[in-house]
Scaffold this motif. Structure first.
Motif, PDB file in Angstrom:
ATOM      1  N   GLN A 108       0.829  -1.204   0.000  1.00 21.37           N
ATOM      2  CA  GLN A 108       0.000   0.000   0.000  1.00 21.37           C
ATOM      3  C   GLN A 108       0.867   1.259   0.000  1.00 21.37           C
ATOM      4  N   TRP A 109       1.955   1.228   0.734  1.00 17.26           N
ATOM      5  CA  TRP A 109       2.881   2.361   0.744  1.00 17.26           C
ATOM      6  C   TRP A 109       3.585   2.502  -0.606  1.00 17.26           C
ATOM      7  N   ASP A 110       4.194   1.413  -1.071  1.00 20.72           N
ATOM      8  CA  ASP A 110       5.017   1.459  -2.283  1.00 20.72           C
ATOM      9  C   ASP A 110       4.215   1.830  -3.530  1.00 20.72           C
ATOM     10  N   SER A 111       2.989   1.318  -3.645  1.00 24.41           N
ATOM     11  CA  SER A 111       2.201   1.583  -4.844  1.00 24.41           C
ATOM     12  C   SER A 111       1.820   3.058  -4.947  1.00 24.41           C
ATOM     13  N   ILE A 112       1.552   3.710  -3.819  1.00 30.94           N
ATOM     14  CA  ILE A 112       1.203   5.131  -3.836  1.00 30.94           C
ATOM     15  C   ILE A 112       2.434   5.989  -4.150  1.00 30.94           C
ATOM     16  N   ILE A 113       3.546   5.689  -3.510  1.00 30.91           N
ATOM     17  CA  ILE A 113       4.775   6.450  -3.779  1.00 30.91           C
ATOM     18  C   ILE A 113       5.183   6.266  -5.235  1.00 30.91           C
ATOM     19  N   SER A 114       5.038   5.070  -5.761  1.00 30.28           N
ATOM     20  CA  SER A 114       5.419   4.789  -7.144  1.00 30.28           C
ATOM     21  C   SER A 114       4.547   5.553  -8.133  1.00 30.28           C
ATOM     22  N   CYS A 115       3.234   5.472  -7.943  1.00 27.90           N
ATOM     23  CA  CYS A 115       2.325   6.133  -8.877  1.00 27.90           C
ATOM     24  C   CYS A 115       2.464   7.648  -8.813  1.00 27.90           C
ATOM     25  N   HIS A 116       2.382   8.206  -7.624  1.00 24.56           N
ATOM     26  CA  HIS A 116       2.328   9.664  -7.497  1.00 24.56           C
ATOM     27  C   HIS A 116       3.701  10.326  -7.577  1.00 24.56           C
ATOM     28  N   LEU A 117       4.628   9.877  -6.750  1.00 25.46           N
ATOM     29  CA  LEU A 117       5.915  10.574  -6.673  1.00 25.46           C
ATOM     30  C   LEU A 117       6.861  10.157  -7.795  1.00 25.46           C
ATOM     31  N   LYS A 118       7.044   8.847  -7.984  1.00 24.51           N
ATOM     32  CA  LYS A 118       7.878   8.408  -9.098  1.00 24.51           C
ATOM     33  C   LYS A 118       7.236   8.801 -10.432  1.00 24.51           C
ATOM     34  N   GLY A 119       5.908   8.682 -10.506  1.00 23.57           N
ATOM     35  CA  GLY A 119       5.211   9.058 -11.728  1.00 23.57           C
ATOM     36  C   GLY A 119       5.428  10.516 -12.094  1.00 23.57           C
ATOM     37  N   SER A 120       5.381  11.384 -11.105  1.00 22.77           N
ATOM     38  CA  SER A 120       5.623  12.813 -11.363  1.00 22.77           C
ATOM     39  C   SER A 120       7.051  13.046 -11.832  1.00 22.77           C
ATOM     40  N   PHE A 121       7.995  12.332 -11.230  1.00 22.03           N
ATOM     41  CA  PHE A 121       9.398  12.411 -11.653  1.00 22.03           C
ATOM     42  C   PHE A 121       9.563  11.987 -13.108  1.00 22.03           C
ATOM     43  N   LEU A 122       9.030  10.816 -13.460  1.00 21.20           N
ATOM     44  CA  LEU A 122       9.178  10.318 -14.826  1.00 21.20           C
ATOM     45  C   LEU A 122       8.500  11.231 -15.840  1.00 21.20           C
ATOM     46  N   PHE A 123       7.273  11.629 -15.540  1.00 20.62           N
ATOM     47  CA  PHE A 123       6.498  12.476 -16.449  1.00 20.62           C
ATOM     48  C   PHE A 123       7.228  13.797 -16.691  1.00 20.62           C
ATOM     49  N   THR A 124       7.691  14.419 -15.615  1.00 21.17           N
ATOM     50  CA  THR A 124       8.367  15.712 -15.731  1.00 21.17           C
ATOM     51  C   THR A 124       9.709  15.569 -16.442  1.00 21.17           C
ATOM     52  N   GLN A 125      10.500  14.585 -16.052  1.00 17.39           N
ATOM     53  CA  GLN A 125      11.826  14.423 -16.644  1.00 17.39           C
ATOM     54  C   GLN A 125      11.750  14.132 -18.142  1.00 17.39           C
ATOM     55  N   ILE A 126      10.921  13.171 -18.519  1.00 14.86           N
ATOM     56  CA  ILE A 126      10.863  12.749 -19.918  1.00 14.86           C
ATOM     57  C   ILE A 126      10.276  13.846 -20.799  1.00 14.86           C
ATOM     58  N   LEU A 127       9.243  14.520 -20.306  1.00  9.40           N
ATOM     59  CA  LEU A 127       8.676  15.633 -21.076  1.00  9.40           C
ATOM     60  C   LEU A 127       9.677  16.780 -21.209  1.00  9.40           C
ATOM     61  N   ALA A 128      10.344  17.118 -20.090  1.00  6.72           N
ATOM     62  CA  ALA A 128      11.304  18.221 -20.132  1.00  6.72           C
ATOM     63  C   ALA A 128      12.453  17.918 -21.094  1.00  6.72           C
ATOM     64  N   ARG A 129      12.916  16.671 -21.107  1.00  7.17           N
ATOM     65  CA  ARG A 129      13.974  16.298 -22.054  1.00  7.17           C
ATOM     66  C   ARG A 129      13.517  16.503 -23.491  1.00  7.17           C
ATOM     67  N   GLN A 130      12.256  16.161 -23.762  1.00  7.03           N
ATOM     68  CA  GLN A 130      11.725  16.328 -25.114  1.00  7.03           C
ATOM     69  C   GLN A 130      11.628  17.805 -25.482  1.00  7.03           C
ATOM     70  N   MET A 131      11.205  18.629 -24.537  1.00  7.26           N
ATOM     71  CA  MET A 131      11.103  20.066 -24.786  1.00  7.26           C
ATOM     72  C   MET A 131      12.479  20.673 -25.052  1.00  7.26           C
ATOM     73  N   VAL A 132      13.450  20.275 -24.238  1.00 12.12           N
ATOM     74  CA  VAL A 132      14.820  20.789 -24.422  1.00 12.12           C
ATOM     75  C   VAL A 132      15.375  20.343 -25.771  1.00 12.12           C
ATOM     76  N   LYS A 133      15.150  19.076 -26.115  1.00 12.89           N
ATOM     77  CA  LYS A 133      15.613  18.548 -27.403  1.00 12.89           C
ATOM     78  C   LYS A 133      15.010  19.315 -28.566  1.00 12.89           C
ATOM     79  N   ALA A 134      13.717  19.667 -28.439  1.00 11.05           N
ATOM     80  CA  ALA A 134      13.028  20.396 -29.506  1.00 11.05           C
ATOM     81  C   ALA A 134      13.279  21.896 -29.445  1.00 11.05           C
ATOM     82  N   LYS A 135      13.988  22.342 -28.414  1.00 13.01           N
ATOM     83  CA  LYS A 135      14.307  23.761 -28.224  1.00 13.01           C
ATOM     84  C   LYS A 135      13.050  24.617 -28.150  1.00 13.01           C
ATOM     85  N   ILE A 136      12.100  24.148 -27.322  1.00  8.45           N
ATOM     86  CA  ILE A 136      10.867  24.905 -27.126  1.00  8.45           C
ATOM     87  C   ILE A 136      10.675  25.177 -25.640  1.00  8.45           C
ATOM     88  N   SER A 137       9.965  26.257 -25.332  1.00 10.63           N
ATOM     89  CA  SER A 137       9.582  26.524 -23.951  1.00 10.63           C
ATOM     90  C   SER A 137       8.331  25.718 -23.645  1.00 10.63           C
TER      91      SER A 137
END
Length: 250
Positions: A108-137
């Motif tokens: 119960q602990w791990d699944s919530i931390i994984s979905c919410h906190l790790k999920g936010s990390f992955l979503f933000t990191q991968i999207l930001a890398r794509q934005m930087v690669k495309a040279k867009i704000s």
């Protein structure tokens, strides 16, 4: 119309229901192209149907936000489908695994931390890398919770994860601002969603008594804030967390 949304590409996680679905529909109404990302296949198809029937443009991507490969596939897929990189990321994906602390399991602990906190990390990191690669704000908006500010009985896991998202988004805002990427957090109170419907009646009553406005919020009352933070109307706002909670944390 909010400034600078028309023609932009957004990826919305958690678009199969609740707040994410309403945000996706609002963005499409502002003439955004929208990628819909969720684990809920049926929900995704319903959201897609509503977007397209209203004349919007969207594509669905089935996956788990806590899985790097799934998030990467969604970002690559939406970029390929629309032949442009997303400049907007809205993360509304979430689950609950409520239990009192003394009875909470590791799962119960791990699944919530994984979905919410790790999920936010992955979503933000991968999207930001794509934005930087495309040279867009761009603008990335994560979802916290009033539980992450005041705590909530039976939600030590959820409260901890949501508090972490608020701090995470502030740290990423500092790092990504020089690259033209803004990161903010919307902090909902208790909103009428499928997740909130699972709350036991006695807990709902307790929440209503604690909320000065005396009611749960509606997804339509919060979706406009995500759109505002995604738009150029908020171009000088980054690293903030904004509560939409009917006064619950006053």
């Amino acid at each position: 119309m909010l400034s600078g949304l028309s023609g932009k590409l957004a990826l919305v996680a958690g678009a199969g229901s609740g707040i994410g679905k309403t945000v996706a529909l609002k963005l499409a109404a502002h003439d955004c192209k929208v990628g819909l990302f969720d684990l809920n296949k049926e929900g995704l198809e319903k959201t897609k149907s509503e977007v397209t029937s209203a004349g919007g443009s969207c594509e669905t991507f089935l996956g788990d936000i806590s899985n790097r490969e799934h998030v990467q596939c969604a970002v690559d897929g939406v970029t390929s489908h629309f032949e442009m990189a997303p400049s907007i990321g809205i993360n509304c994906a979430g689950i609950t695994r409520d239990a009192m602390l003394l009875k909470m399991t590791d799962d119960q602990w791990d699944s919530i931390i994984s979905c919410h906190l790790k999920g936010s990390f992955l979503f933000t990191q991968i999207l930001a890398r794509q934005m930087v690669k495309a040279k867009i704000s761009g603008s990335i908006v994560n979802t916290g919770s009033i539980s992450g500010k005041i705590g909530n009985t039976g939600q030590a896991n959820y409260s901890a994860a949501k508090a972490g998202i608020i701090a995470f988004s502030k740290a990423t805002a500092r790092e990504l601002a020089p690259k033209g990427i803004r990161c903010n957090t919307v902090v909902p109170g208790f909103i009428n969603t499928p997740m909130a419907n699972a709350i036991p009646p006695h807990i709902k009553q307790m929440v209503l008594m604690m909320t000065p406005m005396g009611r749960f919020g509606e997804t339509t009352e919060i979706a406009d804030l995500y759109c505002f933070l995604a738009s150029e109307s908020s171009s000088y706002i980054t690293g903030v967390d904004i509560e939409v909670a009917g006064g619950l944390a006053m």
